[in-house]
Design a protein around this motif. Structure first.
Motif, PDB file in Angstrom:
ATOM      1  N   SER A 114     -60.902  -2.519  18.378  1.00  0.00           N
ATOM      2  CA  SER A 114     -61.992  -1.757  18.988  1.00  0.00           C
ATOM      3  C   SER A 114     -62.001  -1.874  20.501  1.00  0.00           C
ATOM      4  O   SER A 114     -62.673  -1.091  21.189  1.00  0.00           O
ATOM      5  CB  SER A 114     -63.331  -2.227  18.420  1.00  0.00           C
ATOM      6  N   THR A 115     -61.291  -2.858  21.043  1.00  0.00           N
ATOM      7  CA  THR A 115     -61.236  -3.025  22.497  1.00  0.00           C
ATOM      8  C   THR A 115     -60.322  -2.007  23.168  1.00  0.00           C
ATOM      9  O   THR A 115     -60.258  -1.955  24.393  1.00  0.00           O
ATOM     10  CB  THR A 115     -60.747  -4.441  22.839  1.00  0.00           C
ATOM     11  N   GLU A 116     -59.606  -1.219  22.380  1.00  0.00           N
ATOM     12  CA  GLU A 116     -58.686  -0.211  22.921  1.00  0.00           C
ATOM     13  C   GLU A 116     -59.220   1.195  22.644  1.00  0.00           C
ATOM     14  O   GLU A 116     -59.907   1.428  21.643  1.00  0.00           O
ATOM     15  CB  GLU A 116     -57.305  -0.339  22.276  1.00  0.00           C
ATOM     16  N   PRO A 117     -58.882   2.154  23.497  1.00  0.00           N
ATOM     17  CA  PRO A 117     -59.181   3.548  23.159  1.00  0.00           C
ATOM     18  C   PRO A 117     -58.453   3.928  21.861  1.00  0.00           C
ATOM     19  O   PRO A 117     -57.270   3.653  21.704  1.00  0.00           O
ATOM     20  CB  PRO A 117     -58.632   4.331  24.354  1.00  0.00           C
ATOM     21  N   ARG A 118     -59.161   4.549  20.942  1.00  0.00           N
ATOM     22  CA  ARG A 118     -58.549   4.898  19.651  1.00  0.00           C
ATOM     23  C   ARG A 118     -59.109   6.195  19.081  1.00  0.00           C
ATOM     24  O   ARG A 118     -58.982   6.471  17.896  1.00  0.00           O
ATOM     25  CB  ARG A 118     -58.738   3.749  18.655  1.00  0.00           C
TER      26      ARG A 118
END
Length: 279
Positions: A114-118
């Motif tokens: 969730s810490t990355e753009p997805r």
């Protein structure tokens, strides 16, 4: 007897004296030519035979890139295999009559932290990338990584599969977008579970890096408050959202993946007719 005179008194040479002179003349260079003994050149039997040159063929044109390949070029940070599945699901949904042709496609890759753009949103006509954003998953699905998914009310888990976007409304989370799940047993209870796209203050990428995860929802694909209204207006009214995770059961059973298989074509058509007959 040295010489003899004729009647005119001239002195004539002896007959034998003429022979050495004739022999001498015959030996002078350039006066006579000997027959040439050199034979005319004969073509060699081993001379190389030059093959005729074939006419040059025009270069073969490279095949045009597929829609999935064009989306991958537009979003190089996205997994191209996930994008290919999303395009396949979109094509199968439209081809089976489950939805009308769409202009935009949103793709969520829940296999990423969730810490990355997805979350990626595309305009399909020109394979243009419109948004790249962080997106929350449900509290029941996991912490930083989502690993559990459900179609059950009260699970607080996100759902996988293909969704059709619907109407907007203003509720407890502000401006929100309703979605209808298109896959029975996977996400078809999304509307009654109130799985909607909305903005949320807990979707804060900087805070996520500090605490090790993004804030979590009750199962909704929540996005940043600052982008929510704009993105919702881009996706509302019958566009598609594809939520991915490498869940073997879903990947093998989805009627929108591998729809070129005869059994899945029949299943998709039957389920579409069933949906159309519902009150």
């Amino acid at each position: 007897m040295g010489s003899r005179s004729n009647h005119a008194g001239r002195t004539l040479p002896r007959r034998g004296a003429a022979l050495p002179l004739l022999l001498l003349i015959g030996l002078l260079p350039g006066c006579t030519s000997a027959p040439s003994t050199a034979a005319d050149p004969v073509p060699s039997a081993t001379a190389a035979v030059i093959a005729p040159v074939a006419p040059a063929q025009p270069p073969t044109a490279a095949p045009a890139p597929t829609l999935a390949e064009r989306l991958a070029l537009a979003a190089p940070d996205a997994d191209p295999e996930v994008l290919a599945l999303a395009v396949q699901a979109q094509r199968c949904a439209v081809g089976s009559g489950a939805v009308d042709p769409v202009e935009r496609l949103a793709v969520i890759d829940y296999s990423r932290p969730s810490t990355e753009p997805r979350l990626w949103v595309f305009a399909l006509a020109d394979a243009r990338l419109l948004y790249v954003e962080h997106v929350a998953h449900g509290k029941g699905s996991g912490a930083n990584l989502a690993t559990e998914f459900s179609n059950v009310e009260g699970s607080l888990q996100s759902s996988l599969g293909l969704f059709s976007t619907a109407e907007t409304y203003v509720g407890g989370n502000g401006y929100s977008l309703r979605m209808d799940g298109l896959e029975p047993g996977v996400n078809d209870r999304a509307r009654e579970r109130l799985l909607v796209m909305h903005g949320a203050d807990y979707v804060d990428p900087d805070q996520a890096l500090r605490q090790g995860r993004l804030g979590r929802s009750f199962g909704c694909p929540a996005v940043r408050s600052g982008i929510a209204r704009e993105m919702i207006d881009t996706l509302k009214g019958g566009q598609l959202l594809f939520a991915y995770y490498p869940d073997t059961r879903w990947l093998q059973g989805s009627r929108f993946l591998g729809c070129d298989q005869p059994a899945k074509i029949a299943s998709a058509a039957g389920q579409t007719r069933g949906q159309a007959s519902r009150p």
